[in-house]
Design a protein around this motif. Structure first.
Motif, PDB file in Angstrom:
ATOM      1  N   THR A 125       0.860  -1.181  -0.021  1.00  0.00           N
ATOM      2  CA  THR A 125      -0.137  -0.038  -0.164  1.00  0.00           C
ATOM      3  C   THR A 125       0.971   1.115  -0.031  1.00  0.00           C
ATOM      4  N   ARG A 126       0.511   2.307  -0.814  1.00  0.00           N
ATOM      5  CA  ARG A 126       1.161   3.581  -0.838  1.00  0.00           C
ATOM      6  C   ARG A 126       0.222   4.688  -0.859  1.00  0.00           C
ATOM      7  N   LEU A 127       0.574   5.819  -0.190  1.00  0.00           N
ATOM      8  CA  LEU A 127      -0.232   7.014  -0.477  1.00  0.00           C
ATOM      9  C   LEU A 127       0.492   7.979  -1.479  1.00  0.00           C
ATOM     10  N   LEU A 128      -0.299   8.065  -2.537  1.00  0.00           N
ATOM     11  CA  LEU A 128       0.135   8.788  -3.649  1.00  0.00           C
ATOM     12  C   LEU A 128       0.041  10.365  -3.502  1.00  0.00           C
ATOM     13  N   THR A 129      -1.069  10.804  -2.847  1.00  0.00           N
ATOM     14  CA  THR A 129      -1.081  12.140  -2.256  1.00  0.00           C
ATOM     15  C   THR A 129      -2.456  12.152  -1.424  1.00  0.00           C
ATOM     16  N   ALA A 152     -12.873  16.137  -1.493  1.00  0.00           N
ATOM     17  CA  ALA A 152     -13.970  17.033  -0.878  1.00  0.00           C
ATOM     18  C   ALA A 152     -13.748  18.328  -1.489  1.00  0.00           C
ATOM     19  N   GLY A 153     -14.692  18.920  -1.864  1.00  0.00           N
ATOM     20  CA  GLY A 153     -14.929  20.370  -2.117  1.00  0.00           C
ATOM     21  C   GLY A 153     -15.231  20.558  -3.518  1.00  0.00           C
ATOM     22  N   ALA A 154     -14.765  21.625  -4.129  1.00  0.00           N
ATOM     23  CA  ALA A 154     -15.057  22.161  -5.481  1.00  0.00           C
ATOM     24  C   ALA A 154     -14.563  21.257  -6.550  1.00  0.00           C
ATOM     25  N   ALA A 155     -15.106  21.185  -7.767  1.00  0.00           N
ATOM     26  CA  ALA A 155     -14.410  20.455  -8.787  1.00  0.00           C
ATOM     27  C   ALA A 155     -13.339  21.056  -9.069  1.00  0.00           C
ATOM     28  N   ARG A 156     -12.378  20.140  -9.818  1.00  0.00           N
ATOM     29  CA  ARG A 156     -10.760  20.625  -9.972  1.00  0.00           C
ATOM     30  C   ARG A 156     -10.149  19.833 -10.799  1.00  0.00           C
ATOM     31  N   THR A 157      -8.803  20.005 -11.331  1.00  0.00           N
ATOM     32  CA  THR A 157      -7.857  19.222 -11.890  1.00  0.00           C
ATOM     33  C   THR A 157      -7.071  18.879 -10.981  1.00  0.00           C
ATOM     34  N   ALA A 158      -7.314  17.677 -10.528  1.00  0.00           N
ATOM     35  CA  ALA A 158      -6.313  17.002  -9.485  1.00  0.00           C
ATOM     36  C   ALA A 158      -5.116  16.434 -10.210  1.00  0.00           C
ATOM     37  N   GLU A 159      -3.808  16.640  -9.542  1.00  0.00           N
ATOM     38  CA  GLU A 159      -2.518  16.085 -10.005  1.00  0.00           C
ATOM     39  C   GLU A 159      -2.245  14.907  -9.275  1.00  0.00           C
ATOM     40  N   VAL A 160      -2.080  13.778  -9.971  1.00  0.00           N
ATOM     41  CA  VAL A 160      -1.637  12.702  -9.063  1.00  0.00           C
ATOM     42  C   VAL A 160      -0.275  11.961  -9.400  1.00  0.00           C
ATOM     43  N   PRO A 161       0.772  11.755  -8.577  1.00  0.00           N
ATOM     44  CA  PRO A 161       2.077  11.373  -8.667  1.00  0.00           C
ATOM     45  C   PRO A 161       2.030   9.978  -8.946  1.00  0.00           C
ATOM     46  N   LEU A 162       2.452   9.101 -10.087  1.00  0.00           N
ATOM     47  CA  LEU A 162       2.323   7.844 -10.203  1.00  0.00           C
ATOM     48  C   LEU A 162       3.828   7.191  -9.383  1.00  0.00           C
ATOM     49  N   THR A 163       3.736   7.148  -8.145  1.00  0.00           N
ATOM     50  CA  THR A 163       4.931   6.712  -7.542  1.00  0.00           C
ATOM     51  C   THR A 163       5.057   5.141  -6.876  1.00  0.00           C
ATOM     52  N   ARG A 180       5.558   7.178 -17.244  1.00  0.00           N
ATOM     53  CA  ARG A 180       6.714   6.640 -16.669  1.00  0.00           C
ATOM     54  C   ARG A 180       6.388   6.672 -14.977  1.00  0.00           C
ATOM     55  N   GLY A 181       7.080   5.860 -14.331  1.00  0.00           N
ATOM     56  CA  GLY A 181       7.033   5.948 -12.862  1.00  0.00           C
ATOM     57  C   GLY A 181       7.369   6.959 -12.252  1.00  0.00           C
ATOM     58  N   GLY A 182       6.781   7.824 -11.378  1.00  0.00           N
ATOM     59  CA  GLY A 182       7.098   9.110 -11.080  1.00  0.00           C
ATOM     60  C   GLY A 182       6.408  10.315 -11.686  1.00  0.00           C
ATOM     61  N   ASP A 183       5.822  10.055 -12.897  1.00  0.00           N
ATOM     62  CA  ASP A 183       5.156  11.143 -13.721  1.00  0.00           C
ATOM     63  C   ASP A 183       3.874  11.398 -12.944  1.00  0.00           C
ATOM     64  N   THR A 184       3.440  12.592 -13.332  1.00  0.00           N
ATOM     65  CA  THR A 184       2.085  13.016 -12.635  1.00  0.00           C
ATOM     66  C   THR A 184       1.015  12.965 -13.454  1.00  0.00           C
ATOM     67  N   PHE A 185      -0.232  12.610 -13.536  1.00  0.00           N
ATOM     68  CA  PHE A 185      -1.184  12.610 -14.527  1.00  0.00           C
ATOM     69  C   PHE A 185      -2.404  13.451 -13.827  1.00  0.00           C
ATOM     70  N   ALA A 186      -3.198  14.032 -14.662  1.00  0.00           N
ATOM     71  CA  ALA A 186      -4.113  14.699 -14.121  1.00  0.00           C
ATOM     72  C   ALA A 186      -5.532  14.201 -14.515  1.00  0.00           C
ATOM     73  N   VAL A 187      -6.434  14.339 -13.430  1.00  0.00           N
ATOM     74  CA  VAL A 187      -7.836  13.838 -13.189  1.00  0.00           C
ATOM     75  C   VAL A 187      -8.737  14.892 -13.153  1.00  0.00           C
ATOM     76  N   GLU A 188      -9.779  15.063 -14.150  1.00  0.00           N
ATOM     77  CA  GLU A 188     -10.667  16.139 -13.845  1.00  0.00           C
ATOM     78  C   GLU A 188     -11.811  15.458 -12.944  1.00  0.00           C
ATOM     79  N   VAL A 189     -11.933  16.114 -11.504  1.00  0.00           N
ATOM     80  CA  VAL A 189     -12.707  15.818 -10.593  1.00  0.00           C
ATOM     81  C   VAL A 189     -13.742  16.539 -10.347  1.00  0.00           C
ATOM     82  N   VAL A 190     -15.054  16.098 -10.431  1.00  0.00           N
ATOM     83  CA  VAL A 190     -16.339  16.717 -10.018  1.00  0.00           C
ATOM     84  C   VAL A 190     -16.292  17.151  -8.454  1.00  0.00           C
ATOM     85  N   ALA A 191     -17.212  18.058  -8.157  1.00  0.00           N
ATOM     86  CA  ALA A 191     -17.330  18.276  -6.818  1.00  0.00           C
ATOM     87  C   ALA A 191     -17.536  17.037  -5.962  1.00  0.00           C
TER      88      ALA A 191
END
Length: 639
Positions: A543-547, A571-582, A608-619
């Motif tokens: 198990t790992r915490l990415l962010t 939690a909260g408003a819609a956003r573009t979330a950045e997730v590191p793939l560690t 690639r491992g360590g890259d960051t990818f974006a996810v469009e997150v609704v509220a």
């Protein structure tokens, strides 16, 4: 007004002033002590084997004979100097202490779990036992352990001191420390909310409290709680950073020598705390000699899907079994109602075992490769005679596990019931899911057939907030499997999150029996969610915490074999979330299930491992994903 522990302490001290220990007891205690005590020692440290990790600082006040304990990490404050001590009928072991001697050892163990954040565990802790005595010769050993992910202590007393009246144990936090606290309830289903250590309202809180200081994050917890003692909660007065240990019982019976539960502080950066198995590591080794029959898995749970009416219908349950078999989900859980008849308990009929339709359902399910788990009220199992009636019968029928509900207590008599039912369910090869229950507290190491426990404001609740959902991976779920029961897509308007977040909960939340709470129709209307549920394991290799940040977001990666499963909740408003793939070096294919304009959508990307990818997150949204090794020709992580 004095707090309850303070009142108990005063009562105990008045008793001590009026009544001296009997001469025989004093003589015995004095003869068990060492020949010489080093009175010059008044401060000690216990550090983790790894450099720069948590260190406990213990100090004896030469004037009052009181002992305090503080914790630092990398030279920064984790816990400020805090009182330790315990009061019994025959001895006040919270003051007037003098040091006798110290003993050190290294705890170095390996064990394999059946469920949890990772299956293979390595334990390395430094342990120090500090022995003290009162002027009358009463003895107290303070045992302190330090590991890379935490510090813990417990009290060890010889026999003859009578009932425990309370502890003077407390945790002092900087007043401005961020705090995430759950209001105490007997079923441990309080909501988590954020305060500072000082501004939290006066009241009682669950002992699974998370704080952030300049030394990092610290989750207070408990381990190795049995019927020898009493469950703990935290008592707090607004305006201070002090959180006192208060026991569920005014008097804890102690018939002989006593080792109290561990008071644990899971400590580190947020990733370390989230990944920690510290409370399991503190607990005794498994008491189940052969655990080959213990098999975690995903479960079609029918309560939120069909309620008691479904539980009373063999035809409905067979239909649920058919659906689980079609999806290759290994278990189906039959909740309340299956042993009701016209509002009465079927067990009032002397032929209830013969008349029940459960054996037919178990045989039907077995033929389709599905195991049956049954709900049962604790009151049906609260005596040895009732357990001798129920448990062998369920085993003979071929039931795989029991969901036991409504204990609603951490008082000593109920904890002794846990001791009995744990041994007896193991003897009858029945996996266990506890609801209305205590928290894990190391139970899953000692009794690995305990696959999950509720002890959480889960999917059934109608008042959960998205902030609560994003706090659980850093609080309740840190200390053991959590039966939140995700996947209830049909509860639109009764849950605070999006569909993609609901899919992500199956990974963000760990449970050895992961109960899917939706209806077959709701899954069929969401084929991407259904296909993801077909893939998700219930036992993890890592198990790992990415962010993450409690109350705001939590993105976890859990490895099953050579694939990483991703679960993100926000939690909260819609956003573009950045997730590191560690999750490791190399190239990875990442498939995500996200919220789209017209329902769930799937996205694929090669990273690639360590890259960051974006996810469009609704509220109040989220996502789920799978990452697998990419090579030319690989177009999906699904199997």
């Amino acid at each position: 007004m004095a707090s309850q522990p303070e009142q108990r302490s005063k009562v105990a001290r008045r008793a001590l002033l009026g009544t001296a220990l009997c001469a025989g007891l004093v003589a015995t205690l004095l003869t068990t002590g060492p020949a010489r005590a080093d009175h010059r020692d008044d401060a000690w440290t216990v550090s983790a084997p790894a450099a720069h990790e948590p260190t406990a600082h213990i100090r004896l006040d030469d004037t009052t004979g009181t002992v305090s304990l503080s914790v630092t990490r990398r030279g920064r404050t984790v816990i400020e100097p805090s009182p330790v001590g315990i009061v019994t009928e025959q001895a006040d072991l919270s003051e007037g202490l003098r040091f006798l001697h110290r003993k050190d050892r290294l705890v170095d163990e390996r064990y394999r779990a059946k469920s949890g954040k990772r299956l293979d565990r390595r334990v390395r802790m430094n342990e120090t036992r500090l022995s003290f005595a009162t002027p009358t010769g009463a003895r107290l050993d303070l045992v302190v352990r330090a590991s890379a992910d935490g510090v813990a202590y417990r009290y060890v007393l010889p026999g003859g001191y009578g009932a425990v009246l309370g502890e003077t144990s407390a945790f002092n936090l900087p007043p401005d420390a961020s705090a995430w606290l759950g209001a105490y309830r007997v079923d441990n289903e309080g909501q988590f909310a954020q305060y500072t250590a000082a501004t939290a309202p006066t009241g009682e809180y669950s002992d699974q409290a998370l704080f952030e200081t300049d030394g990092g994050y610290t989750l207070l917890a408990e381990s190795d709680l049995t019927g020898d003692y009493s469950g703990a909660r935290l008592a707090h007065d607004q305006g201070t950073g002090t959180y006192r240990i208060e026991l569920a019982d005014d008097r804890v019976q102690a018939d002989g020598p006593l080792a109290t539960p561990w008071r644990a502080m899971v400590t580190g950066d947020l990733a370390t705390v989230t990944r920690s198995t510290f409370t399991d590591d503190l607990a005794p080794a498994s008491k189940v000699p052969d655990g080959s029959w213990i098999k975690p898995g995903t479960v079609l749970w029918t309560w939120l899907a069909g309620g008691r009416e479904a539980g009373q219908s063999l035809a409905a349950q067979k239909a649920y079994v058919d659906y689980a078999a079609e999806r290759n989900w290994p278990y189906e859980a039959v909740d309340a109602g299956w042993y009701f008849k016209a509002g009465e308990w079927d067990t009032t009929d002397p032929d209830w075992q013969t008349n029940s339709w459960m054996p037919e359902l178990v045989d039907y399910a077995r033929a389709k490769g599905v195991g049956i788990i049954v709900w049962i009220h604790q009151r049906e199992l609260d005596t040895p005679e009732e357990r001798a009636q129920w448990l062998p019968t369920l085993e003979r029928w071929g039931v795989k596990g029991v969901k036991i509900d409504f204990m609603d207590s951490e008082a000593q008599p109920m904890l002794r019931w846990y001791d009995a039912v744990l041994a007896e369910t193991a003897a009858h090869h029945l996996m266990v899911d506890f609801h209305g229950s205590t928290l894990p507290k190391g139970i899953q190491r000692t009794w690995p057939h305990v696959m999950t426990l509720e002890g959480v404001a889960g999917e059934e609740k109608r008042t959960n907030t998205a902030a609560h959902l994003t706090t659980l991976p850093f609080t309740r779920n840190v200390i053991g499997s959590m039966d939140f029961t995700p996947g209830a897509f049909q509860r639109v308007g009764l849950r605070p999150n999006s569909d993609a977040a609901e899919v992500g909960l199956t990974v963000a939340y760990e449970s050895g029996l992961q109960m899917f709470a939706g209806t077959p129709e709701s899954y069929d209307r969401r084929p991407l969610a259904r296909a993801y549920f077909d893939q998700v394991p219930a036992a993890w290799d890592d198990t790992r915490l990415l962010t993450g940040r409690p109350g705001r977001e939590a993105v976890l990666a859990r490895r099953g074999g050579d694939r990483w499963f991703l679960g993100g909740v926000y939690a909260g408003a819609a956003r573009t979330a950045e997730v590191p793939l560690t999750v490791g070096p190399g190239r990875w294919l990442v498939e995500t299930v996200e919220d789209g304009a017209d329902g769930l959508v799937r996205n694929r990307r090669v990273l690639r491992g360590g890259d960051t990818f974006a996810v469009e997150v609704v509220a109040n949204g989220g996502f789920a994903g799978i990452a697998c090794r990419w090579r030319p020709g690989v177009t999906t992580c699904h199997r």
